[in-house]
Design a protein around this motif. Structure first.
Motif, PDB file in Angstrom:
ATOM      1  N   ALA A  50       0.843  -1.205   0.000  1.00  0.00           N
ATOM      2  CA  ALA A  50       0.000   0.000   0.000  1.00  0.00           C
ATOM      3  C   ALA A  50       0.878   1.255   0.000  1.00  0.00           C
ATOM      4  CB  ALA A  50      -0.911  -0.011   1.220  1.00  0.00           C
ATOM      5  N   GLU A  51       1.942   1.252   0.766  1.00  0.00           N
ATOM      6  CA  GLU A  51       2.844   2.418   0.800  1.00  0.00           C
ATOM      7  C   GLU A  51       3.452   2.689  -0.576  1.00  0.00           C
ATOM      8  OE1 GLU A  51       4.589   2.295   5.395  1.00  0.00           O
ATOM      9  OE2 GLU A  51       5.655   1.251   3.798  1.00  0.00           O
ATOM     10  N   LEU A  52       3.670   1.626  -1.327  1.00  0.00           N
ATOM     11  CA  LEU A  52       4.253   1.785  -2.668  1.00  0.00           C
ATOM     12  C   LEU A  52       3.198   2.194  -3.701  1.00  0.00           C
ATOM     13  CD1 LEU A  52       6.646  -1.313  -2.626  1.00  0.00           C
ATOM     14  CD2 LEU A  52       7.353   1.087  -2.704  1.00  0.00           C
ATOM     15  N   GLY A  53       1.941   2.278  -3.259  1.00  0.00           N
ATOM     16  CA  GLY A  53       0.888   2.786  -4.139  1.00  0.00           C
ATOM     17  C   GLY A  53       0.105   1.721  -4.869  1.00  0.00           C
ATOM     18  N   PHE A  54       0.218   0.467  -4.457  1.00  0.00           N
ATOM     19  CA  PHE A  54      -0.479  -0.617  -5.155  1.00  0.00           C
ATOM     20  C   PHE A  54      -1.781  -0.979  -4.444  1.00  0.00           C
ATOM     21  CE2 PHE A  54       3.932  -0.937  -6.388  1.00  0.00           C
ATOM     22  CZ  PHE A  54       3.849  -1.175  -7.754  1.00  0.00           C
ATOM     23  N   SER A  55      -2.711  -1.577  -5.189  1.00  0.00           N
ATOM     24  CA  SER A  55      -3.941  -2.058  -4.545  1.00  0.00           C
ATOM     25  C   SER A  55      -3.648  -3.431  -3.953  1.00  0.00           C
ATOM     26  CB  SER A  55      -5.083  -2.139  -5.558  1.00  0.00           C
ATOM     27  OG  SER A  55      -4.797  -3.099  -6.545  1.00  0.00           O
ATOM     28  N   VAL A  56      -4.056  -3.599  -2.700  1.00  0.00           N
ATOM     29  CA  VAL A  56      -3.642  -4.790  -1.950  1.00  0.00           C
ATOM     30  C   VAL A  56      -4.854  -5.427  -1.282  1.00  0.00           C
ATOM     31  CG1 VAL A  56      -2.206  -5.609  -0.023  1.00  0.00           C
ATOM     32  CG2 VAL A  56      -1.393  -3.726  -1.448  1.00  0.00           C
TER      33      VAL A  56
END
Ligand SMILES: Cc1cc2nc3c(=O)[nH]c(=O)nc-3n(C[C@H](O)[C@H](O)[C@H](O)COP(=O)(O)OP(=O)(O)OC[C@H]3O[C@@H](n4cnc5c(N)ncnc54)[C@H](O)[C@@H]3O)c2cc1C
Length: 493
Positions: A50-56
């Protein structure tokens, strides 16, 4: 992004588990990353994603938080600290100081432990999850159904990458009779009421040692049985031998090299029969705790069909970037079958997420992992043992310092334990540190930094350490490589 900057998401609480505000109506069925297992490795992976900007998506089949907070580190350590307070009361360490040992109200002790578990599960898992709106949390059992497909209780999802972080569970050896009796494992042993009068503990590695001493200090007559030649069998032999002496001094009956042949419970008491050498012996107790290791949770996950390779003990095989044989699937934490500590699980989860999502090639570095056993005195070690360093061909030099020579231990009237440092004679670099001391867990971190960053024994020797701290023992042990400590004045100078 710091968690405080996240938009807070509203949660529906079903039982004690949070479900996203969309609950079962969560429409999304495609994620950049699906993490299976909501323990420490899973949380670290999901948060990093999530911190890297991905949907998790994070999927947990049972209780949020996994082993450490619910049935591992937290409940065991708070019980250990509680009985330690009881054990120390009535002791005679300081002349002129008299304390009295009261009675143990065990149900209260367990209830206090449960409160802490609930509190930390809430603040460290449920609330933390709420701060990450990009993580969808599913309560359900997941299995792989294809390269990028995950089934959660009958509903299918697609994920670009998958991280398996399903942890491990207690494992018992195939001893005849064991399957037919209801024995304790590390989970049920943390909830046992009433306190038993006697207990046999099978297995003298970290979990067995901690629980054996915990119950002995609570008043249970404990017999600790180990099949290998020593307790704490993977530690430096000097440490294993010294700890055995301290445990026996507290009244534990320690039996090593004992091969259990059969277990029975004929008249309400457990009988453990086996042999050490030629002599057959039977031990009897009211309770039996089997603490003979943990094995990866990999059954029913569809791993073989998905091309994820498993080792002999069911652990997921990964390369040094935590990638499995299936390039879409990574694994981290206890499920990879080694280094079973919560901080290693968190480290692995984060690393797997970065490698899976960004194509980074960060490698798993096990060279300095601190290993702890929360007995009293504690065992803490990092890096190579003397034997292992010699096997690897190092020109080894060793320094061993009894804790009784460390001013902190002298002032605290607790001389139990020792420090052993292993260094490379050719480069003077520290290769390993092995500590048995009442707060060895705090001391080891200095050695961890030294091993990780290539600090030499000479540099340790020349670094100031605060006087009358137990960590100062590391400096003294470094000095002891080349100097007689009797020649030192105050402050390791
Ligand atoms: C008694 C005891 C004391 C310990 N003390 C310490 C300590 O003091 N310090 C320390 O560092 N370590 C300690 N440990 C070890 C530490 O608890 C573990 O290393 C750590 O919790 C492992 O984290 P994990 O995320 O890999 O697995 P877990 O925390 O076990 O999480 C795995 C999760 O996956 C879920 N799961 C499994 N299968 C599925 C599925 N198919 N679908 C969805 N979810 C699934 C499980 O329900 C579980 O919640 C202790 C362990 C024990 C047993």
């Amino acid at each position: 992004m710091p968690s405080g900057q996240h938009k807070r998401r509203r949660f529906t609480i079903i039982g004690e588990h949070p479900v996203s505000e969309f609950g079962k109506l969560e429409l999304k069925d495609r994620f950049d990353l699906m993490v299976i297992g909501g323990g420490s490795a899973g949380f670290a992976a999901a948060i990093r994603g999530a911190e890297l900007g991905f949907s998790v998506a994070l999927v947990e089949a049972d209780t949020i938080g996994g082993t450490c907070v619910n049935i591992g580190c937290i409940p065991s350590k708070t019980l250990i600290r509680a009985v330690e307070a009881h054990h120390q009361a009535g002791g005679k360490r300081f002349r002129g100081i008299e304390t009295l040992q009261g009675r143990i109200d065990w149900p209260q002790v367990l209830a206090h432990k449960d409160e802490l578990v609930l509190e930390l599960r809430q603040t460290k898992y449920t609330d933390v999850l709420a701060a990450y709106p990009d993580i969808a949390y599913f309560r359900g059992r997941a299995r792989l159904t294809g390269n990028n497909r995950v089934d959660v209780d009958g509903r299918g999802y697609t994920a670009s990458k998958i991280i398996i972080a399903t942890g491990a569970k207690p494992w018992a050896p195939p001893i005849p009779g064991l399957d037919e009796v209801p024995y304790l494992d590390s989970t049920s042993a943390l909830d046992l009421q009433p306190l038993p009068t006697s207990m046999i503990v099978l297995g003298a590695n970290a979990v067995g040692l901690e629980l054996a001493q915990l119950y002995a200090r609570a008043g249970t007559k404990v017999t600790l049985i180990e099949v290998l030649p020593s307790i704490a069998p993977f530690e430096d032999p000097a440490i294993s031998a010294a700890l055995r002496g301290y445990l026996e001094g507290e009244g534990l009956h320690v039996v090593t090299r004992f091969m259990t042949r059969v277990v029975a419970k004929p008249n309400g008491h457990y009988l453990v029969t086996g042999s050490s050498g030629d002599a057959e012996r039977t031990f009897e107790a009211e309770q039996l705790l089997v603490a003979t290791g943990r094995r990866a949770n990999t059954a029913g996950l569809g791993l073989e069909e998905a091309g994820v390779g498993l080792g002999e003990r069911g652990e997921i095989l990964v390369d040094d970037r935590l990638q499995t044989h299936n390039p879409f699937v990574y694994a981290a934490g206890d499920v990879i079958g080694k280094d079973m500590f919560v901080y290693v699980a968190a480290y692995g989860g984060m690393l797997a997420a970065e490698n899976a999502l960004t194509g980074a090639a960060r490698t798993y570095d096990a060279s300095y992992i601190p290993r702890l056993t929360f007995t009293d005195p504690q065992i803490a070690s990092a890096g190579l043992t003397e034997d292992r360093a010699r096997q690897l061909g190092y020109d080894v030099k060793v320094s061993t310092l009894p804790m009784g020579q460390v001013p902190h231990a002298q002032a605290g009237r607790d001389p139990r334990g020792l420090i052993k440092l292993v260094a490379d004679a050719a480069t003077d670099r520290l290769l390993g540190a092995h500590i048995l001391a009442s707060n060895a867990g705090e001391m080891i971190q200095t050695a961890v930094l030294a091993i990780r960053f290539g600090i030499t024994v000479g540099e340790l020797r020349e670094t100031m350490f605060p006087y009358l701290t137990s960590s100062e023992g590391l400096k003294l042990a470094a000095i002891a490589f080349e100097k007689d400590l009797a020649m030192l004045s105050c402050c390791a100078g």
